[in-house]
Motif scaffolding. Structure first.
Motif, PDB file in Angstrom:
ATOM      1  N   VAL A 187      13.180 -12.385  28.375  1.00 49.69           N
ATOM      2  CA  VAL A 187      12.269 -11.970  27.306  1.00 49.69           C
ATOM      3  C   VAL A 187      12.659 -10.566  26.853  1.00 49.69           C
ATOM      4  CG1 VAL A 187       9.878 -11.420  26.693  1.00 49.69           C
ATOM      5  CG2 VAL A 187      10.379 -13.398  28.152  1.00 49.69           C
ATOM      6  N   ALA A 188      12.936 -10.408  25.573  1.00 43.83           N
ATOM      7  CA  ALA A 188      13.250  -9.107  24.997  1.00 43.83           C
ATOM      8  C   ALA A 188      12.057  -8.647  24.165  1.00 43.83           C
ATOM      9  CB  ALA A 188      14.498  -9.190  24.122  1.00 43.83           C
ATOM     10  N   ILE A 189      11.600  -7.441  24.417  1.00 47.85           N
ATOM     11  CA  ILE A 189      10.481  -6.852  23.666  1.00 47.85           C
ATOM     12  C   ILE A 189      11.066  -5.721  22.840  1.00 47.85           C
ATOM     13  CG2 ILE A 189       8.164  -5.880  23.822  1.00 47.85           C
ATOM     14  CD1 ILE A 189       8.445  -6.704  26.930  1.00 47.85           C
ATOM     15  N   VAL A 190      10.966  -5.832  21.537  1.00 49.87           N
ATOM     16  CA  VAL A 190      11.591  -4.858  20.648  1.00 49.87           C
ATOM     17  C   VAL A 190      10.535  -4.306  19.698  1.00 49.87           C
ATOM     18  CG1 VAL A 190      13.479  -4.403  19.045  1.00 49.87           C
ATOM     19  CG2 VAL A 190      13.728  -6.198  20.776  1.00 49.87           C
ATOM     20  N   GLY A 191      10.305  -3.000  19.784  1.00 44.18           N
ATOM     21  CA  GLY A 191       9.325  -2.354  18.923  1.00 44.18           C
ATOM     22  C   GLY A 191       9.899  -1.101  18.302  1.00 44.18           C
ATOM     23  N   ASN A 313      12.319  -2.247  24.677  1.00 42.65           N
ATOM     24  CA  ASN A 313      12.643  -0.996  23.987  1.00 42.65           C
ATOM     25  C   ASN A 313      11.780  -0.878  22.736  1.00 42.65           C
ATOM     26  OD1 ASN A 313      14.228   0.597  21.770  1.00 42.65           O
ATOM     27  ND2 ASN A 313      15.041   1.312  23.719  1.00 42.65           N
ATOM     28  N   GLY A 314      10.927   0.128  22.705  1.00 34.13           N
ATOM     29  CA  GLY A 314      10.127   0.405  21.525  1.00 34.13           C
ATOM     30  C   GLY A 314       8.657   0.086  21.718  1.00 34.13           C
ATOM     31  N   PRO A 315       7.757   1.004  21.344  1.00 32.25           N
ATOM     32  CA  PRO A 315       6.321   0.787  21.517  1.00 32.25           C
ATOM     33  C   PRO A 315       5.771  -0.246  20.545  1.00 32.25           C
ATOM     34  CG  PRO A 315       6.707   2.830  20.326  1.00 32.25           C
ATOM     35  CD  PRO A 315       8.063   2.320  20.745  1.00 32.25           C
ATOM     36  N   MET A 316       4.580  -0.740  20.865  1.00 29.48           N
ATOM     37  CA  MET A 316       3.908  -1.740  20.039  1.00 29.48           C
ATOM     38  C   MET A 316       3.068  -1.103  18.934  1.00 29.48           C
ATOM     39  SD  MET A 316       4.867  -4.678  21.311  1.00 29.48           S
ATOM     40  CE  MET A 316       6.451  -3.819  21.403  1.00 29.48           C
ATOM     41  N   GLY A 317       2.806   0.190  19.064  1.00 31.54           N
ATOM     42  CA  GLY A 317       1.998   0.897  18.079  1.00 31.54           C
ATOM     43  C   GLY A 317       2.077   2.387  18.340  1.00 31.54           C
ATOM     44  N   ALA A 318       1.167   3.129  17.695  1.00 27.31           N
ATOM     45  CA  ALA A 318       1.156   4.592  17.837  1.00 27.31           C
ATOM     46  C   ALA A 318       0.439   4.963  19.135  1.00 27.31           C
ATOM     47  CB  ALA A 318       0.488   5.233  16.631  1.00 27.31           C
ATOM     48  N   PHE A 319       1.087   4.707  20.272  1.00 29.25           N
ATOM     49  CA  PHE A 319       0.443   4.857  21.575  1.00 29.25           C
ATOM     50  C   PHE A 319       0.070   6.300  21.889  1.00 29.25           C
ATOM     51  CE2 PHE A 319       4.855   5.745  22.483  1.00 29.25           C
ATOM     52  CZ  PHE A 319       4.822   6.710  23.483  1.00 29.25           C
ATOM     53  N   GLU A 320       0.658   7.250  21.156  1.00 31.37           N
ATOM     54  CA  GLU A 320       0.324   8.657  21.388  1.00 31.37           C
ATOM     55  C   GLU A 320      -1.076   8.998  20.888  1.00 31.37           C
ATOM     56  OE1 GLU A 320       2.542   8.448  17.417  1.00 31.37           O
ATOM     57  OE2 GLU A 320       2.596   7.470  19.382  1.00 31.37           O
ATOM     58  N   LEU A 321      -1.667   8.115  20.077  1.00 30.92           N
ATOM     59  CA  LEU A 321      -3.044   8.267  19.609  1.00 30.92           C
ATOM     60  C   LEU A 321      -3.901   7.250  20.360  1.00 30.92           C
ATOM     61  CD1 LEU A 321      -2.426   8.530  15.742  1.00 30.92           C
ATOM     62  CD2 LEU A 321      -2.559  10.388  17.415  1.00 30.92           C
TER      63      LEU A 321
END
Length: 388
Positions: A187-191, A313-321
């Motif tokens: 499974v590759a998760i790319v955000g 590799n790559g977040p699903m959203g603006a996780f810093e908020l």
């Protein structure tokens, strides 16, 4: 690729390219993960009877800005490794040569920020010669810089007997193993934000992965290619064409490409913005998608739980908020709980894992964002090729 097993370092001076490009605040290291990552190689070399000349960059200096000095790094390394670390006054020159010549086995000299020298990023031959003159052997343990053909990563390797350090060796073997012999299903998760930054990675996984999960703002070019409305969402215009091609390719290839089925939307990009869950993916005018929704997060978590191998590799959203961190947190927790091999490709994904306290719950946390992506894409990394 040659490794430390191929070198006899007893009574030798070893020039070690490390990646100490760490965050600083008020003259102190705020995250020493990359320094700690180099310790196994440095300790093995010291135990083998070597003296070490370390070379690293820090930031992108335009001149010799004092705030980009490696002084705080030298101090933190000394604390971690339990032995004094002398900081050279420069990268090359008579004073640096004298300090290197005076090193005894067990000694450590850290050169100043190698990017203080303009010849570094130009892979200047004179600078590579000068660096090579400081040591008998060369070890590259800076995977995060291995995709750059610089004097300290590629040029000097052509001038000295060389090998990969343990960190670089592990990175190359682990990331290569995902493509060559992964435990299924893969499974590759790319955000992330841009399709164009990751399309080569998606294309590569089309041929080897069982499922590709797409998240982050890069999902909006896919939605636009399908005819959905994206409102005010960040939607890279140049990414729509590649996204459309990827969707078409997915229908022909073995991989199943999954897109979000719901979203968290907001009236503006701010922690205090009005926000709500959108049941679907057609974003109304005046709103923007900032995270995957809860149904998508659960769907993705279920896919990850069944995986034999996961690459993220790559977040699903603006996780810093915080209002928009739930999607990335759910994926991070699913990856951490997965019983298969889990590899996280550096950058924002690594930052998210650390933020959620899960950095030690994955099989491999890559130290090189750009380098890991280029290796997955199938590109040859100059810093690795020079060690063949």
């Amino acid at each position: 690729m040659k490794t430390l097993d191929d070198l006899d370092v007893k009574d030798k001076k070893v020039l070690v390219r490390v990646d100490f490009n760490v965050p600083l605040k008020d003259g102190a290291v705020t995250d020493d993960t990359r320094i700690r990552g180099a310790l196994p190689t440095l300790i093995e070399l010291l135990d083998g009877g070597a003296a070490l000349v370390l070379v690293s960059h820090l930031g992108r200096p335009k001149d010799r800005e004092p705030e980009l000095s490696l002084r705080p790094v030298a101090d933190r390394l000394a604390e971690l490794i339990g032995t004094p670390v002398k900081l050279a006054p420069g990268v090359v020159g008579d004073q640096v040569t004298a300090l290197a010549n005076a090193l005894e086995p067990g000694g450590i000299l850290l050169l100043e920020n190698v990017r203080y020298e303009p010849g570094e990023t130009k892979n200047d031959g004179d600078l590579a010669d000068a660096l090579a003159s400081l040591a008998d052997l060369y070890v590259n343990d800076a995977f995060g810089a291995a995709h750059r053909a610089h004097a300290s990563t590629e040029g000097v390797a052509r001038r000295l007997p060389h090998a990969a350090g343990r960190l670089l060796e592990r990175e190359v073997k682990t990331l290569g193993g995902i493509l060559e012999h992964p435990k299924k299903p893969l499974v590759a998760i790319v955000g992330g934000a841009k399709v164009t930054d990751k399309i080569a990675v998606i294309d590569r996984f089309m041929h080897v992965a069982d499922t590709i999960l797409i998240g982050g703002a890069m999902c909006f070019p896919f939605f636009k290619a399908q005819g959905h409305t994206v409102g005010d969402s960040l939607c890279e215009a140049e990414g729509v064409g590649p996204a459309k091609d990827a969707l078409a390719q997915s229908r022909m290839d073995r991989s199943h490409l999954e897109l979000p089925i719901d979203l968290v939307i907001a009236d503006r990009f701010a922690a205090e913005a009005e926000h709500r869950v959108l049941d679907g993916v057609d974003v109304p005018d005046g709103w923007m998608g900032i995270d995957i929704g809860p149904r998508t997060a659960q769907m993705y978590a279920d896919e990850i739980a069944k995986a034999g191998t996961v690459f993220w590799n790559g977040p699903m959203g603006a996780f810093e908020l915080e209002p928009f961190a739930a999607g990335t947190r759910a994926v991070a927790e699913a990856v951490a709980a997965c019983e298969g091999t889990t590899v996280v490709g550096g950058g924002d994904s690594a930052a998210a894992l650390q933020q959620f306290g899960l950095g030690d719950r994955v099989t491999h946390l890559s130290t090189g964002g750009g380098a890991s992506l280029e290796l997955i894409e199938g590109k040859k990394l100059p810093g690795v090729e020079a060690l063949r």
